[in-house]
Design an enzyme around this catalytic site. Structure first.
Site, mmCIF file in Angstrom:
data_model
loop_
_atom_site.group_PDB
_atom_site.id
_atom_site.type_symbol
_atom_site.label_atom_id
_atom_site.label_comp_id
_atom_site.label_asym_id
_atom_site.label_seq_id
_atom_site.Cartn_x
_atom_site.Cartn_y
_atom_site.Cartn_z
ATOM 1 N N HIS A 42 49.667 26.923 34.172
ATOM 2 C CA HIS A 42 50.969 26.672 34.820
ATOM 3 C C HIS A 42 50.787 26.076 36.213
ATOM 4 O O HIS A 42 51.595 26.311 37.111
ATOM 5 C CB HIS A 42 51.818 27.954 34.855
ATOM 6 C CG HIS A 42 52.302 28.357 33.483
ATOM 7 N ND1 HIS A 42 53.334 27.703 32.851
ATOM 8 C CD2 HIS A 42 51.875 29.302 32.632
ATOM 9 C CE1 HIS A 42 53.520 28.257 31.656
ATOM 10 N NE2 HIS A 42 52.654 29.217 31.495
ATOM 11 N N ASP A 44 49.771 22.636 36.290
ATOM 12 C CA ASP A 44 49.859 21.176 36.120
ATOM 13 C C ASP A 44 51.151 20.582 36.689
ATOM 14 O O ASP A 44 51.109 19.582 37.393
ATOM 15 C CB ASP A 44 49.660 20.767 34.643
ATOM 16 C CG ASP A 44 50.605 21.455 33.681
ATOM 17 O OD1 ASP A 44 51.267 22.434 34.089
ATOM 18 O OD2 ASP A 44 50.686 21.025 32.518
ATOM 19 N N GLY A 134 47.881 26.822 20.370
ATOM 20 C CA GLY A 134 47.531 26.710 21.784
ATOM 21 C C GLY A 134 46.220 25.977 22.018
ATOM 22 O O GLY A 134 45.689 25.967 23.116
ATOM 23 N N SER A 136 45.941 22.757 21.173
ATOM 24 C CA SER A 136 46.395 21.378 21.310
ATOM 25 C C SER A 136 46.121 20.470 20.116
ATOM 26 O O SER A 136 45.488 19.419 20.231
ATOM 27 C CB SER A 136 45.843 20.747 22.585
ATOM 28 O OG SER A 136 46.708 19.702 22.938
ATOM 29 N N ASP A 182 46.100 17.986 28.135
ATOM 30 C CA ASP A 182 45.611 17.965 26.755
ATOM 31 C C ASP A 182 45.070 16.603 26.351
ATOM 32 O O ASP A 182 44.015 16.491 25.719
ATOM 33 C CB ASP A 182 46.737 18.364 25.790
ATOM 34 C CG ASP A 182 47.304 19.729 26.116
ATOM 35 O OD1 ASP A 182 46.730 20.417 26.982
ATOM 36 O OD2 ASP A 182 48.331 20.099 25.517
HETATM 37 P P1 ADP Z 1 49.676 22.700 19.647
HETATM 38 O O1 ADP Z 1 49.518 23.801 20.634
HETATM 39 O O2 ADP Z 1 48.813 22.924 18.450
HETATM 40 O O3 ADP Z 1 49.529 21.355 20.247
HETATM 41 P P2 ADP Z 1 52.365 21.746 19.261
HETATM 42 O O4 ADP Z 1 53.603 22.445 18.878
HETATM 43 O O5 ADP Z 1 52.309 21.057 20.567
HETATM 44 O O6 ADP Z 1 51.182 22.814 19.117
HETATM 45 O O7 ADP Z 1 52.000 20.644 18.168
HETATM 46 C C1 ADP Z 1 51.999 20.975 16.800
HETATM 47 C C2 ADP Z 1 52.649 19.848 16.031
HETATM 48 O O8 ADP Z 1 51.822 18.673 16.075
HETATM 49 C C3 ADP Z 1 52.787 20.156 14.545
HETATM 50 O O9 ADP Z 1 53.963 20.894 14.274
HETATM 51 C C4 ADP Z 1 52.825 18.762 13.940
HETATM 52 O O10 ADP Z 1 54.120 18.200 14.062
HETATM 53 C C5 ADP Z 1 51.873 17.986 14.838
HETATM 54 N N1 ADP Z 1 50.526 18.016 14.238
HETATM 55 C C6 ADP Z 1 49.462 18.730 14.650
HETATM 56 N N2 ADP Z 1 48.393 18.545 13.849
HETATM 57 C C7 ADP Z 1 48.781 17.684 12.889
HETATM 58 C C8 ADP Z 1 48.138 17.068 11.762
HETATM 59 N N3 ADP Z 1 46.858 17.329 11.457
HETATM 60 N N4 ADP Z 1 48.869 16.225 11.012
HETATM 61 C C9 ADP Z 1 50.144 15.954 11.311
HETATM 62 N N5 ADP Z 1 50.800 16.477 12.357
HETATM 63 C C10 ADP Z 1 50.151 17.332 13.145
HETATM 64 MG MG MG Z 2 50.732 20.588 21.835
#
Ligand code: ADP
Ligand code: MG
Length: 394
Positions: A42, A44, A134, A136, A182
């Protein structure tokens, strides 16, 4: 301990999935890692520092031009349906827009900002970065898309420009006003290193950790434990904290909390009010801890780095109030387990992961302790830093 699929295995799986989906072999490929933030949470959006490390969990994308005016992209991830999308190649007159399925917006956003002038292609994405855990997954998908497009088109971007393009894609197509951490680390990670990022100037510094050394007794690793919980938020938690930070900066007469210090905060305590004061204390102390963490690593003061991580957790728990019982429980377990230097919640909070600095040789025992004592089911990974995104030869 979670056995993570190796990158070559993941690439092979992706090639096979592509062949099955599109009936031919892919020609170009790319990989981009997920990340864990070691310290600097927190900070950034307060123009502070963050200190993430790229981890050996990847999104992989393979594909080829298809000789048509269509772009077809498929994913194997557990995302909203359909898992394969098809759309016309964009042009200035007919640009891409966001829509359903949601996952495709991360890919389309990158494509949109990369070029309006691209021929039809097919691509397949496979990832072992857990979604929404979490670590990314979203940035790894954006960065792998951009790296894939570089491989496909032969146009290459400077790393910082590439990271900024991917961030813009997340802002404009996924409606997520994320910081730059990220995408920067997924682009710029280095083996056995973490990356200090100044979120104000965007300057970066690679800091090498001596984990992964052959001298087992001396080597360290990062244990990432997914609490496997994600608490439902009302939606106001993060905007409210951001607002508190901006209010604190305004009342202190500085541009952002990066320019504030403890004395100034204490002097204005009554004016700020207890809640805003606490938020400010977290941010100002966390920015300071980030700088101290880098110094600790450079001087190989691992106990000091561990202490800073514990302090960060306490600050996030008590001052910023973004932890949750499960994350606190996991940190408490590590505190009484031999071989752990320090640990903290990592990521936005209210669930997700903790990260612990551990003696590599003790990692299996520590994992055992966590499984024995955590009241829910944890997923544990042991990581050292890896290189950022790159093209891969198929
Ligand atoms: P994180 O903390 O994992 O970044 P987010 O909510 O920011 O969580 O991002 C997750 C979203 O990113 C998923 O719901 C999907 O829409 C997209 N995503 C992540 N990995 C993939 C993948 N391998 N293929 C397609 N979409 C993906
Ligand atoms: Mg994300």
């Amino acid at each position: 301990m979670e056995v993570v699929e190796s990158l070559p295995d993941l690439v092979l799986k992706c090639k096979n999935a592509f062949a099955k989906e599109f009936g031919c072999d892919p020609i170009v490929g790319a990989k981009a890692p997920g990340r864990v933030n070691i310290i600097g949470e927190h900070t950034d959006y307060n123009d502070g520092y963050v200190f993430p490390m790229a981890i050996p969990l990847y999104s992989v994308m393979v594909g080829r031009y298809n000789g048509t005016s269509k772009i077809r992209i498929a994913t194997s991830a557990e995302v909203d349906n359909p898992k394969r999308v098809e759309f016309d190649t964009p042009s200035k007159e007919n640009p891409l827009t966001q829509g359903e399925p949601k996952w495709a917006n991360y890919v389309k956003g990158v494509l949109h900002h990369f070029s309006h002038d691209i021929s039809g292609f097919d691509a397949f994405i496979i990832s072992n970065v857990p979604l929404g855990g979490g670590l990314s997954s979203s940035a790894s998908v954006e960065v792998v898309t951009c790296t894939f497009l570089e491989a496909l088109t032969g146009k290459s971007l400077l790393l910082a420009d590439k990271a900024l393009l991917c961030q813009k894609a997340e802002h404009t197509f996924a409606n997520m006003p994320c910081g730059i951490m990220d995408q920067f680390i997924s682009c710029m990670g280095k083996a056995n290193s973490a990356l200090l990022i100044d979120c104000r100037s965007l300057e970066t510094k690679t800091v090498t950790l001596e984990g992964g050394k052959s001298d087992v007794d001396d080597s360290v690793a990062f244990l990432v434990v997914n609490s496997n919980v994600k608490h439902q938020l009302s939606g106001s938690e993060y905007p409210q904290r951001r607002g508190d930070c901006f209010k604190a900066a305004e009342l202190l007469g500085v541009k952002s909390l990066r320019d504030a210090n403890m004395t100034a905060l204490r002097d204005k305590r009554d004016e700020l009010g207890e809640r805003v004061y606490k938020r400010g204390l977290h941010v100002v102390s966390e920015i300071e801890r980030c700088t101290k963490a880098v110094k600790a690593i450079e001087e190989r003061q691992l106990e000091e780095l561990g202490r800073l991580m514990y302090q960060s957790h306490v600050s996030l728990r008590d001052l910023y109030e973004v932890s949750c019982p499960e994350l606190d429980e996991l940190v408490d377990i590590t505190m009484i387990t031999p071989g752990v230097y320090g640990s903290r919640m990592t990521g936005g909070g209210f669930g997700g992961c903790i990260v612990a600095l551990v003696k590599a040789s003790q990692a299996p025992k520590i994992v055992e302790e966590i499984h024995k004592n955590y009241s829910k089911k944890a997923t544990c990974y042991v990581f050292n830093g890896v290189d950022g995104a790159s093209q891969i030869q198929l």
